[in-house]
Design a protein around this motif. Structure first.
Motif, mmCIF file in Angstrom:
data_model
loop_
_atom_site.group_PDB
_atom_site.id
_atom_site.type_symbol
_atom_site.label_atom_id
_atom_site.label_comp_id
_atom_site.label_asym_id
_atom_site.label_seq_id
_atom_site.Cartn_x
_atom_site.Cartn_y
_atom_site.Cartn_z
ATOM 1 N N THR A 1 5.253 16.277 5.513
ATOM 2 C CA THR A 1 4.392 15.106 5.621
ATOM 3 C C THR A 1 2.955 15.580 5.772
ATOM 4 N N VAL A 2 2.087 15.079 4.913
ATOM 5 C CA VAL A 2 0.670 15.437 4.942
ATOM 6 C C VAL A 2 -0.130 14.183 5.264
ATOM 7 N N VAL A 3 -0.935 14.254 6.321
ATOM 8 C CA VAL A 3 -1.754 13.119 6.738
ATOM 9 C C VAL A 3 -3.219 13.509 6.619
ATOM 10 N N ILE A 4 -3.979 12.700 5.889
ATOM 11 C CA ILE A 4 -5.414 12.907 5.743
ATOM 12 C C ILE A 4 -6.119 11.777 6.473
ATOM 13 N N GLN B 1 11.433 13.746 -3.944
ATOM 14 C CA GLN B 1 11.008 12.371 -3.667
ATOM 15 C C GLN B 1 9.654 12.443 -2.978
ATOM 16 N N TRP B 2 8.700 11.710 -3.512
ATOM 17 C CA TRP B 2 7.310 11.775 -3.035
ATOM 18 C C TRP B 2 6.838 10.363 -2.727
ATOM 19 N N GLU B 3 6.280 10.171 -1.550
ATOM 20 C CA GLU B 3 5.806 8.854 -1.139
ATOM 21 C C GLU B 3 4.396 8.952 -0.595
ATOM 22 N N ILE B 4 3.560 8.013 -0.977
ATOM 23 C CA ILE B 4 2.174 7.951 -0.507
ATOM 24 C C ILE B 4 1.931 6.548 0.036
ATOM 25 N N HIS B 5 1.357 6.460 1.214
ATOM 26 C CA HIS B 5 1.019 5.145 1.752
ATOM 27 C C HIS B 5 -0.076 5.268 2.790
ATOM 28 N N LYS B 6 -0.699 4.154 3.100
ATOM 29 C CA LYS B 6 -1.728 4.136 4.129
ATOM 30 C C LYS B 6 -1.089 4.442 5.470
ATOM 31 N N GLY C 1 -6.361 6.279 7.204
ATOM 32 C CA GLY C 1 -5.839 7.550 6.739
ATOM 33 C C GLY C 1 -4.757 7.341 5.701
ATOM 34 N N TRP C 2 -4.373 8.424 5.052
ATOM 35 C CA TRP C 2 -3.320 8.375 4.043
ATOM 36 C C TRP C 2 -2.236 9.370 4.402
ATOM 37 N N ARG C 3 -1.005 8.971 4.177
ATOM 38 C CA ARG C 3 0.153 9.798 4.491
ATOM 39 C C ARG C 3 0.938 10.063 3.210
ATOM 40 N N SER C 4 1.168 11.331 2.944
ATOM 41 C CA SER C 4 1.928 11.725 1.767
ATOM 42 C C SER C 4 3.137 12.518 2.234
ATOM 43 N N GLY D 1 0.816 -1.205 0.000
ATOM 44 C CA GLY D 1 0.000 0.000 0.000
ATOM 45 C C GLY D 1 0.849 1.255 0.000
ATOM 46 N N ARG D 2 1.975 1.211 -0.745
ATOM 47 C CA ARG D 2 2.931 2.319 -0.731
ATOM 48 C C ARG D 2 3.425 2.586 -2.148
ATOM 49 N N ILE D 3 3.463 3.860 -2.534
ATOM 50 C CA ILE D 3 3.940 4.271 -3.855
ATOM 51 C C ILE D 3 4.979 5.370 -3.666
#
Length: 363
Positions: free
Chosen positions: A308-311, A269-274, A290-293, A254-256
């Motif tokens: 770090t952005v957390v939704i 460098q950009w990372e998105i994951h649960k 939630g999602w963390r970017s 669950g990580r990109i």
């Protein structure tokens, strides 16, 4: 009628119970390593033919080939972590499952006879003669499984390097970027990366996605250039193998991760994951994960900045990290403008945390 007495039962080598915190921690530690080669230190050979090993800083038993020598280190590829961790040796068509040893065995870092003696000393008499856990036996792979394993091996990057989408050209033009266009370019960089190609084909078949969008994805570009038969020959095409490896890793973890230039000269460098719940537990069933970017940038005047952005639901949390005291002071001074802009855009800021880059925390 005579009944034969029950023979003395040799105690089994204690394995960690289901749900044990150490087993869960072990599996979490491996989640980001799927598809990568990991060193497995062979500590000792047990009387039942299984081996005592050290993997991911844990002592475990493995059913290794009979000729394996204690004191050696075997590179193994982690194929999966669910429903239980599974490793594969290079060139083998079978999976090997580690079973964590229950006892704390600090002396087992030493290989060979010393490790075996330390292991036996902490077991009840005869325990080392007990048969290995039947679940730890070799498991034969299907043809499809062997193909996936070969693709994972072919697409594997340098040790310790995360699988990432890499952009060869900047997403935007030089100068001050327009936020709306940059956001659209970042969205396109992920959507057209090929990671979601199969789902996009399904959407196209249902009339929900136009063909021109599909034609821009790597799989379609390769098929048009080389022919359908050669388009995704992943076992012989390193680029195709790497893409499939990234797809499997993204599905598993669950990580990109994306790496490239957002505009000329500006690497990111950009990372998105649960976002995992606090304490590593499971989120309630009625609460969406939630999602963390997270992204990292280096500016000429501000230095390195990590954001770090957390939704979580309808809440937006932002954490910023910077090395420079001046940069942190500037970020705090302009934080009101950030909160006002996000509020005007319909995404009110729930919290903003500005830290030194060396402070403990996520991001």
């Amino acid at each position: 009628m005579s009944v034969k007495g029950v023979d003395r039962i040799a105690p089994a080598i204690p394995a960690l119970p289901v749900g044990d915190a150490r087993q869960e921690a072990f599996e979490r530690a491996l989640q980001t390593q799927v598809g990568r080669s990991m060193p497995v230190a062979v500590l000792a050979r047990l009387a039942d033919g299984s081996f005592l090993v050290r993997v991911a800083e844990q002592n475990a038993r493995m059913a290794l080939p009979p000729g394996t020598q204690p004191g050696t280190e075997l590179p193994m590829t982690l194929v999966s972590t669910h429903p239980r961790p599974a490793f594969q040796q290079a060139g083998a068509g079978q999976l090997i499952h580690p079973t964590l040893v229950h006892q704390e065995l600090p002396d087992l870092r030493a290989p060979g006879a010393a490790a075996l003696a330390a292991f036996k000393a902490q077991l009840a008499p005869g325990a080392e003669q007990q048969g290995a856990d039947a679940r730890n036996a070799h498991v034969s792979l299907s043809d499809a499984g062997r193909t996936i394993a070969r693709i994972l091996a072919a697409g594997q990057g340098p040790a310790g390097e995360a699988a990432a989408i890499r952009s060869a050209t900047p997403l935007g033009l030089a100068g001050t970027p327009e936020p709306a266009r940059l956001a659209q370019a970042l969205q396109g960089a992920l959507a057209q990366s090929g990671l979601f190609y199969e789902s996009h084909v399904a959407e196209w078949a249902e009339g929900k996605r136009p063909l021109p969008e599909l034609l821009r994805e790597p799989q379609m570009q390769r098929s048009l250039a080389d022919g359908v038969a050669k388009g995704m020959a992943a076992e012989t095409d390193p680029a195709a193998a790497q893409l499939i490896s990234q797809q499997l890793a993204a599905h598993e973890n669950g990580r990109i991760t994306w790496q490239g230039q957002v505009w000329p000269g500006q690497d990111m460098q950009w990372e998105i994951h649960k976002d995992a719940p606090e304490g590593g537990g499971r989120a309630p069933d009625d609460l969406e994960p939630g999602w963390r970017s997270g992204l990292r940038l280096r500016f000429a005047g501000l230095g390195d900045i990590a954001a770090t952005v957390v939704i979580a639901g309808d809440q937006l949390h932002i954490q910023l990290k910077a090395d420079s005291d001046e940069t942190r002071s500037l970020l705090r001074a302009r934080s009101g403008e950030l909160a006002a802009a996000l509020g005007a855009a319909g995404s009110p800021l729930a919290s903003l945390d500005i830290q030194h880059a060396r402070d403990h925390g996520n991001g």
